[in-house]
Design an enzyme around this catalytic site. Structure first.
Site, PDB file in Angstrom:
ATOM      1  N   SER A   9      44.716  37.609 -42.930  1.00 13.11           N
ATOM      2  CA  SER A   9      44.118  38.515 -43.889  1.00 13.11           C
ATOM      3  C   SER A   9      44.432  38.430 -45.282  1.00 13.11           C
ATOM      4  O   SER A   9      43.943  38.886 -46.140  1.00 13.11           O
ATOM      5  CB  SER A   9      44.463  39.933 -43.387  1.00 13.11           C
ATOM      6  OG  SER A   9      45.926  40.035 -43.678  1.00 13.11           O
ATOM      7  N   TYR A  25      48.805  51.781 -34.255  1.00 10.37           N
ATOM      8  CA  TYR A  25      48.329  50.572 -34.961  1.00 10.37           C
ATOM      9  C   TYR A  25      47.466  49.785 -33.844  1.00 10.37           C
ATOM     10  O   TYR A  25      47.926  49.553 -32.938  1.00 10.37           O
ATOM     11  CB  TYR A  25      49.287  49.751 -35.729  1.00 10.37           C
ATOM     12  CG  TYR A  25      48.535  48.718 -36.424  1.00 10.37           C
ATOM     13  CD1 TYR A  25      48.103  48.977 -37.711  1.00 10.37           C
ATOM     14  CD2 TYR A  25      48.409  47.492 -35.988  1.00 10.37           C
ATOM     15  CE1 TYR A  25      47.246  48.006 -38.567  1.00 10.37           C
ATOM     16  CE2 TYR A  25      47.847  46.447 -36.851  1.00 10.37           C
ATOM     17  CZ  TYR A  25      47.148  46.742 -38.052  1.00 10.37           C
ATOM     18  OH  TYR A  25      46.732  45.729 -38.648  1.00 10.37           O
ATOM     19  N   THR A  71      10.435  69.212 -61.264  1.00  8.83           N
ATOM     20  CA  THR A  71      10.748  69.345 -59.747  1.00  8.83           C
ATOM     21  C   THR A  71       9.792  68.618 -59.061  1.00  8.83           C
ATOM     22  O   THR A  71       8.536  68.479 -59.498  1.00  8.83           O
ATOM     23  CB  THR A  71      10.722  70.799 -59.513  1.00  8.83           C
ATOM     24  OG1 THR A  71       9.686  71.519 -59.632  1.00  8.83           O
ATOM     25  CG2 THR A  71      11.818  71.678 -60.276  1.00  8.83           C
ATOM     26  N   HIS A  72      10.084  68.224 -57.744  1.00  5.15           N
ATOM     27  CA  HIS A  72       9.062  67.178 -57.232  1.00  5.15           C
ATOM     28  C   HIS A  72       8.567  66.114 -57.956  1.00  5.15           C
ATOM     29  O   HIS A  72       7.344  65.700 -57.584  1.00  5.15           O
ATOM     30  CB  HIS A  72       8.171  68.067 -56.462  1.00  5.15           C
ATOM     31  CG  HIS A  72       8.659  69.219 -55.880  1.00  5.15           C
ATOM     32  ND1 HIS A  72       8.955  69.263 -54.334  1.00  5.15           N
ATOM     33  CD2 HIS A  72       8.738  70.593 -56.416  1.00  5.15           C
ATOM     34  CE1 HIS A  72       9.471  70.514 -54.142  1.00  5.15           C
ATOM     35  NE2 HIS A  72       9.192  71.368 -55.200  1.00  5.15           N
ATOM     36  N   GLN A 128      42.986  46.067 -39.508  1.00  9.59           N
ATOM     37  CA  GLN A 128      42.954  44.929 -40.508  1.00  9.59           C
ATOM     38  C   GLN A 128      41.881  44.881 -41.470  1.00  9.59           C
ATOM     39  O   GLN A 128      41.607  44.683 -42.619  1.00  9.59           O
ATOM     40  CB  GLN A 128      43.194  43.596 -39.968  1.00  9.59           C
ATOM     41  CG  GLN A 128      43.194  42.462 -40.936  1.00  9.59           C
ATOM     42  CD  GLN A 128      43.463  41.001 -39.869  1.00  9.59           C
ATOM     43  OE1 GLN A 128      44.568  41.103 -39.682  1.00  9.59           O
ATOM     44  NE2 GLN A 128      42.509  40.113 -40.248  1.00  9.59           N
ATOM     45  N   GLU A 180      19.118  49.614 -62.960  1.00  8.95           N
ATOM     46  CA  GLU A 180      18.682  49.420 -61.613  1.00  8.95           C
ATOM     47  C   GLU A 180      19.647  48.786 -60.723  1.00  8.95           C
ATOM     48  O   GLU A 180      19.638  49.356 -59.487  1.00  8.95           O
ATOM     49  CB  GLU A 180      17.619  48.475 -61.874  1.00  8.95           C
ATOM     50  CG  GLU A 180      16.276  48.690 -62.575  1.00  8.95           C
ATOM     51  CD  GLU A 180      15.236  47.505 -62.556  1.00  8.95           C
ATOM     52  OE1 GLU A 180      14.868  46.840 -61.667  1.00  8.95           O
ATOM     53  OE2 GLU A 180      15.109  47.255 -63.842  1.00  8.95           O
ATOM     54  N   LYS A 216      40.481  46.880 -45.087  1.00 13.65           N
ATOM     55  CA  LYS A 216      40.798  46.731 -46.643  1.00 13.65           C
ATOM     56  C   LYS A 216      39.764  46.317 -47.400  1.00 13.65           C
ATOM     57  O   LYS A 216      39.588  46.717 -48.417  1.00 13.65           O
ATOM     58  CB  LYS A 216      41.950  45.677 -46.724  1.00 13.65           C
ATOM     59  CG  LYS A 216      43.352  46.095 -46.020  1.00 13.65           C
ATOM     60  CD  LYS A 216      44.232  45.037 -45.684  1.00 13.65           C
ATOM     61  CE  LYS A 216      45.393  45.829 -44.805  1.00 13.65           C
ATOM     62  NZ  LYS A 216      44.788  45.924 -43.482  1.00 13.65           N
ATOM     63  N   ASN A 229      13.606  44.929 -69.398  1.00 17.64           N
ATOM     64  CA  ASN A 229      13.986  45.624 -68.421  1.00 17.64           C
ATOM     65  C   ASN A 229      15.344  46.487 -68.540  1.00 17.64           C
ATOM     66  O   ASN A 229      16.515  45.601 -68.929  1.00 17.64           O
ATOM     67  CB  ASN A 229      14.225  44.862 -67.040  1.00 17.64           C
ATOM     68  CG  ASN A 229      12.820  43.963 -66.945  1.00 17.64           C
ATOM     69  OD1 ASN A 229      11.759  44.523 -66.862  1.00 17.64           O
ATOM     70  ND2 ASN A 229      12.985  42.781 -66.490  1.00 17.64           N
ATOM     71  N   ASN A 276      53.452  47.652 -39.518  1.00 18.07           N
ATOM     72  CA  ASN A 276      52.603  48.768 -39.384  1.00 18.07           C
ATOM     73  C   ASN A 276      52.735  49.869 -40.425  1.00 18.07           C
ATOM     74  O   ASN A 276      51.663  50.378 -40.965  1.00 18.07           O
ATOM     75  CB  ASN A 276      52.715  49.444 -37.896  1.00 18.07           C
ATOM     76  CG  ASN A 276      52.282  48.408 -36.958  1.00 18.07           C
ATOM     77  OD1 ASN A 276      51.864  47.319 -37.034  1.00 18.07           O
ATOM     78  ND2 ASN A 276      52.444  48.619 -35.596  1.00 18.07           N
TER      79      ASN A 276
END
Length: 512
Positions: free
Chosen positions: A77, A371, A209-210, A376, A344, A379, A339, A164
């Site tokens: 890791s 644990y 709205t909508h 692992q 976006e 993360k 753009n 741990n």
């Protein structure tokens, strides 16, 4: 104040007083001395063992064969958890100080350990440190490097702790700093939005709205809606910070230790509220990561909504905002294109942040207590979520600093959609369903004539309802509609002015 499911805050006097019920178990000096002698003898014996040419794992005492290369690659890791180096060293410093204070290591050993940790941190930050895959993770890399540097004292550092509780401590410290950073970025975006609102204080825009035209609203009112959402986002993160700020260090593998450690001392040194009460929970818990990623996911959805609105408003169909060249991109084939790509991508990257949360939820849902190596995998989603949400906040603030509202285009768009219809219904003062019907007939008349409500003559209005009088025109048109909003939190000019004043004070803006 205590948080549900978390230990009570412990007063300093309770932490440091030997007679306190919450103080570490007190053992006689003779017992402590014998424990230290046993540890020293074990270290000496280990040093005399013949080492294999290939580095032996720090946990490899009972193993005759090394792990295969495939297992080594699959289980390492270090490629991502080296991010935790600073917090791992911070925890080791506090642990070494505590071990010496409790008589478990000598002052000389502690000083050697602290000096070695300082040197390792310098090497890491200068880029000189060599991270080794065969040392698996950040903890083993630093511990093995410390042993290379200072020898026997380094082998005593892992007394009364496990990877741990070590990794849980690192993650909580790292998450605490990450939350502080994200909250700072949220404030930066709030400031950018409030400044936009102040620059366009009287600008009326269509409210939707909508995605259909509904009522007129002041642009600051709309922008401050996002500021309010961001404030709740910051609050969720700070609540999460309070709940995660408890120390797992000293819980060891899962059951604690028989050695006379002082978990309150390390907790206090690291700025935690108190040690976690239950050692199994201390090494098992990833609620704080799930809560953190949940808060990030909600924040990401808010930023995505802001991105969506601004992408629409930058389109030719709306044309309400004009992004500067600094926050726009072009097309490789269509030379006329400009753009709003950053927003976006804000909209798109929200999917990553939401996905990171789902990964954690699925990862943790079936694990037994204590644990498990599955953890692992917590993360990378955590690191990705923090990196992504930070980028989204930065670019959203940058975009807000580099756009202008096309006031002429917005004014041209306002007459369409009969945005003053609800205000006209309020004017009538009838039972609302009746006034709703009357105004509906007025709108139908406008549609048949291709006109606006304020263009209807009074006699035509009276034909629909005799209640209409000359003062009706004070309620027609978007400007009059805005003037007639007065309820708390509404889009009325005075209400919005109060909202702006609140945020100027709350964000400590210097407004001339």
């Amino acid at each position: 104040m205590a948080f549900p499911g978390s230990p009570m805050r412990v007063p300093h006097s309770a932490v440091t007083s030997p007679s306190s019920l919450t103080s570490p178990i007190s053992l006689s000096r003779v017992v402590v001395r014998r424990m230290v002698q046993r540890l020293n003898r074990r270290s000496s014996c280990a040093a005399s063992l013949k080492m294999n040419p290939k580095e032996t794992k720090l946990w490899g005492g009972r193993f005759e064969d090394s792990v295969s290369d495939a297992v080594e690659r699959f289980t390492e890791s270090i490629s991502f958890d080296k991010t935790l180096y600073k917090h791992d060293i911070m925890g080791s410093r506090a642990h070494a100080e505590m071990l010496q204070h409790q008589g478990l290591i000598s002052e000389e050993d502690r000083d050697a350990i602290l000096k070695g940790l300082d040197e390792i941190q310098k090497q890491i930050e200068s880029g000189e440190f060599i991270w080794r895959v065969d040392r698996e993770d950040v903890h083993m890399n630093i511990e093995a490097a410390l042993t290379d540097l200072v020898g026997e004292p380094a082998k005593k550092l892992h007394t009364a702790r496990s990877r741990n509780d070590q990794v849980c401590t690192d993650l909580r410290l790292w998450s605490r700093d990450a939350i502080d950073s994200i909250v700072s970025h949220i404030k930066h975006l709030q400031v950018a939005l409030v400044k936009l609102a102040l620059e366009n204080e009287s600008l009326i825009v269509p409210g939707y709205t909508h995605l259909q035209r509904a009522q007129p609203v002041l642009l600051p009112h709309l922008l401050l809606a996002y500021v309010e959402q961001l404030e709740r986002d910051a609050g969720r993160l700070l609540d999460c910070r309070s709940r995660l700020n408890f120390s797992p260090l000293g819980a060891c593998a899962l059951a604690g230790t028989g050695l006379p450690i002082d978990r309150f001392m390390t907790s206090n040194a690291l700025g935690f509220t108190a040690p976690l009460r239950n050692s199994i929970d201390a090494v098992s818990d990833r609620d704080f990561v799930m809560e953190f990623l949940s808060a990030n996911a909600i924040l990401a959805s808010h930023l995505s909504r802001l991105g969506e609105e601004w992408v629409l408003w930058a389109s030719e169909e709306f044309g309400f905002i004009i992004p500067s060249d600094r926050v726009s991109t072009g097309s490789s084939i269509m030379p006329q294109k400009k753009n709003p790509d950053p927003m976006e991508l804000v909209r798109g990257k929200s999917a990553r942040v939401i996905g990171d949360l789902v990964t954690l939820l699925v990862l943790c849902k079936g694990l037994p207590q204590a644990y498990n190596r599955d953890l692992q995998e917590d993360k990378e989603p955590l690191f990705d979520s923090v990196k992504t949400i930070t980028g989204m906040l930065e670019v959203s603030a940058d975009f807000a600093d580099n756009i202008k509202f096309n006031k002429e285009r917005i004014r041209e768009a306002l007459p369409a959609g009969h945005l003053d219809a609800t205000t006209l219904a309020d004017y009538l003062g009838m039972a609302f369903r009746t006034s709703h019907d009357v105004v509906g007939k007025c709108v139908a008349m406008c549609l048949s004539r291709n006109s606006c409500l304020e263009e209807i003559k009074l006699e035509d209005l009276k034909n629909i309802s005799p209640i209409f009088e000359e003062d009706v025109y004070e309620f027609m048109g978007v400007e009059n509609a805005i003037k007639n909003f007065s309820s708390y939190g509404s889009t009325g000019s005075q209400c919005v002015s109060l909202q702006l004043q609140h945020w100027v004070r709350n964000l400590h803006l210097d407004v001339v």
